[in-house]
Scaffold this motif. Structure first.
Motif, short mmCIF file in Angstrom:
data_model
loop_
_atom_site.label_atom_id
_atom_site.label_comp_id
_atom_site.label_asym_id
_atom_site.label_seq_id
_atom_site.Cartn_x
_atom_site.Cartn_y
_atom_site.Cartn_z
N LYS A 142 10.98 5.91 -10.17
CA LYS A 142 12.26 5.79 -9.46
C LYS A 142 12.07 5.81 -7.95
O LYS A 142 12.69 5.03 -7.23
CB LYS A 142 13.17 6.94 -9.88
N ALA A 143 11.18 6.71 -7.49
CA ALA A 143 10.94 6.76 -6.05
C ALA A 143 10.34 5.43 -5.58
O ALA A 143 10.76 4.88 -4.56
CB ALA A 143 10.01 7.92 -5.72
N ILE B 9 0.84 -1.20 0.00
CA ILE B 9 0.00 0.00 0.00
C ILE B 9 0.87 1.24 0.00
O ILE B 9 0.57 2.22 -0.69
CB ILE B 9 -0.97 -0.05 1.20
N GLY B 10 1.99 1.19 0.75
CA GLY B 10 2.90 2.33 0.74
C GLY B 10 3.44 2.58 -0.66
O GLY B 10 3.49 3.73 -1.12
N PHE B 11 3.81 1.51 -1.34
CA PHE B 11 4.35 1.63 -2.71
C PHE B 11 3.31 2.25 -3.64
O PHE B 11 3.59 3.21 -4.37
CB PHE B 11 4.74 0.23 -3.20
N ALA C 275 0.68 4.02 -2.81
CA ALA C 275 0.35 5.39 -2.41
C ALA C 275 1.45 6.36 -2.85
O ALA C 275 1.16 7.46 -3.32
CB ALA C 275 0.17 5.46 -0.89
N LEU C 276 2.71 5.92 -2.73
CA LEU C 276 3.81 6.80 -3.13
C LEU C 276 3.75 7.09 -4.61
O LEU C 276 3.89 8.22 -5.06
CB LEU C 276 5.15 6.17 -2.76
N ALA D 245 1.15 6.94 -6.50
CA ALA D 245 -0.05 7.72 -6.83
C ALA D 245 0.14 9.19 -6.48
O ALA D 245 -0.47 10.05 -7.10
CB ALA D 245 -1.26 7.15 -6.09
N ALA D 246 1.01 9.47 -5.49
CA ALA D 246 1.14 10.85 -5.03
C ALA D 246 2.07 11.67 -5.91
O ALA D 246 2.07 12.89 -5.83
CB ALA D 246 1.66 10.86 -3.59
N ILE D 247 2.89 11.00 -6.72
CA ILE D 247 3.85 11.73 -7.55
C ILE D 247 3.29 11.83 -8.97
O ILE D 247 2.95 10.81 -9.56
CB ILE D 247 5.22 11.03 -7.54
N ASP D 248 3.21 13.06 -9.47
CA ASP D 248 2.57 13.24 -10.77
C ASP D 248 3.47 12.83 -11.93
O ASP D 248 3.01 12.25 -12.89
CB ASP D 248 2.15 14.70 -10.93
N ARG E 233 9.60 10.11 -12.16
CA ARG E 233 9.99 10.25 -10.77
C ARG E 233 9.25 9.24 -9.91
O ARG E 233 9.81 8.64 -8.98
CB ARG E 233 9.69 11.67 -10.28
N ILE F 127 13.05 2.76 -5.31
CA ILE F 127 13.88 2.81 -4.09
C ILE F 127 13.10 2.24 -2.92
O ILE F 127 13.63 1.44 -2.13
CB ILE F 127 14.32 4.26 -3.82
N LEU F 128 11.82 2.61 -2.83
CA LEU F 128 11.01 2.10 -1.72
C LEU F 128 10.89 0.58 -1.79
O LEU F 128 11.03 -0.11 -0.78
CB LEU F 128 9.62 2.74 -1.76
#
Lengths: 222, 249
Positions: B160-161, B143-145, B147-148, B150-153, B157, B164-165
């Motif tokens: 890549k983010a 879920i963290g993956f 959500a992360l 989904a939050a970056i437009d 990016r 890393i996660l």
């Protein structure tokens, strides 16, 4: 190398000291969260003694989370972070300095407050000592792992909530061994094993975390 | 030598990968259906009733494959994430984000079916057993993956983010697993153990393997379908997508 880390720590501490309200707010958050539990579950000393390690450690996790977004956000906003990333020194070392500074500002005060709050929970002296020791060993790992999350959510919308979603699952081992050490002392088993594992986590966390953090920062700066 | 390299990377480009997935997806669906029918037939009709657990044990034909795949998909996701970071390929990131929802679904299914199984067998929907807890944390990581990302437009990016996660998560998964396990054994003493009877009837094992294959094929099919949509969405400005859409109209 040490000079660089020292310089980063010194700079971050100086900045933090000019904004003491932030540090104090996080500390009071810790105190309030911990004090809510006896009000919620009732003041029976036996029950509180059992709850104390978990409550104090969870509150410490949450209080650390509160100060994480500021680890890079201010530097990102005024462009300092780009300068740091352009510096000839490795970004990972700079991040290590910032992690240490974050611990000194956010982690160390928690360790100093914890025994006082432990008294509220009627913890015995040896348990209080182990609680403080476990926080002293464990909170650096929180700062290290948290730095990864802070760098990943840098400049992302809804960053604060997202940060807790990313970081809290990764904090679980620290929580387990930290609270476990105090539990083991209370039940007379000895905290040695838990503290050793906690130390391993802290060393591993602080040593390896700057590397993905630096990578995440470079992505955020693209 | 150079020919081989070109062949190797040929399908790393969305333009060539898209038609390939179009051809492969029906096959994976077909295999998923065949394995599912076979596995469920064995599981529900042929496998013997368990001596201790009665008919209720039959939920393992979904539960165990779901748990396996939830862990396996995380590894595959981390592999694509690492490939994406190392070779800077567009498709790898798309694969990772296409796999995440399926992995999360299986982690959730595994917990859900586990709860349905636990209530009649242990008398509790949930126990803080090591395996249950680490599966729950795996769901949190998925879920963290998601959500992360989904939050970056910016999709590059976000890839890549997320990568890393995912990699930090994959390092952490064994640590979490063992911490949870030790925490559990140190504190709860003799709690309910998930280890089943060592000698499982061959029929049960076959049913489970076939169901696992069905889930596996289903995951590939769904992930490929999702990656097709992601490819079209992200490459919408390119000529090949325009040509493709024009062809369809």
């Amino acid at each position: 190398m040490l000079e660089l880390i020292g310089a980063v720590i010194g700079r971050d501490l100086r900045l933090a000291m000019r904004r003491q309200a932030d540090i104090v707010a996080a500390m009071f958050f810790f105190i309030i969260v911990v004090s809510l539990f006896p009000l919620g579950v009732g003041p029976e000393a036996d029950q509180l003694r059992k709850l104390a390690p978990g409550v104090l450690w969870v509150a410490a996790l949450l209080a650390t989370m509160l100060s994480l977004p500021r680890m890079f956000a201010d530097d990102h906003r005024d462009g300092t972070l780009e300068q740091l990333a352009l510096a000839p020194q490795p970004l990972g070392l700079i991040v290590l300095g910032k992690v240490i500074a974050h611990w000194l500002v956010a982690g160390l005060p928690l360790c100093l407050l914890a025994p006082v709050l432990g008294i509220q929970f009627d913890l015995a002296n040896d348990a209080l000592a182990v609680l403080t020791l476990s926080l002293l060993i464990g909170t650096p790992a929180l700062s290290g792992i948290g730095a990864i999350g802070a760098a990943l959510t840098l400049g992302v919308r809804g960053g604060g909530v997202l940060l807790s979603l990313l970081v809290l699952p990764l904090y679980i081992p620290v929580l387990i061994f930290g609270a476990g050490a105090v539990d083991a002392t209370v039940s007379g088993l000895g905290a040695q094993a838990h503290l050793s594992l906690l130390g391993a986590l802290a060393l591993g966390g602080v040593f390896f975390a700057p590397w993905p953090t630096a990578a995440a920062l470079r992505i955020a700066l693209e | 030598m150079s020919d081989r390299l070109i062949n190797w990377f040929r399908y790393a480009s969305p333009q060539t990968f898209y038609p390939l997935t179009g051809k492969l997806i029906p096959w994976f669906w077909a295999f998923a259906a065949i394995f599912a029918v076979a596995g469920l037939t064995i599981g529900f009709l042929l496998a013997p009733t368990d001596a201790q657990q009665g008919e209720g044990y039959r939920i393992i034909f979904l539960h165990v494959p779901a748990s396996w795949l939830s862990m396996f998909i995380y590894l595959v996701m981390a592999f694509w994430a690492a490939t994406g970071l190392a070779f800077n390929t567009r498709l790898s990131g798309m694969m990772a984000s296409a796999l995440a929802p399926t992995g999360a679904l299986f982690a959730f299914l595994s917990l859900w079916t586990g709860a349905l199984w636990g209530k009649p067998m242990w008398g509790a929907w949930w126990v803080w057993d090591a395996r249950l807890t680490s599966e729950l944390i795996l769901l949190f990581l998925y879920i963290g993956f998601i959500a992360l990302q989904a939050a970056i437009d910016d999709p590059r990016r976000a890839d890549k983010a997320g990568a890393i996660l995912a990699l930090v998560g994959v390092v952490n998964v064994p640590i979490i697993y063992f911490s949870v396990k030790w925490w559990n054994t140190l504190h709860q003493g003799a709690s309910v153990s998930l280890t089943r009877a060592p000698s499982m009837a061959a029929m049960m094992l076959w049913g489970m393997v076939l169901c696992a294959l069905a889930c596996w094929m289903y995951s590939i099919a769904v992930a490929l379908m999702r990656v097709r949509t992601i490819m079209l969405e992200r490459e919408r400005h390119t000529d090949w997508v325009r040509a493709l859409l024009a062809e369809k109209e």
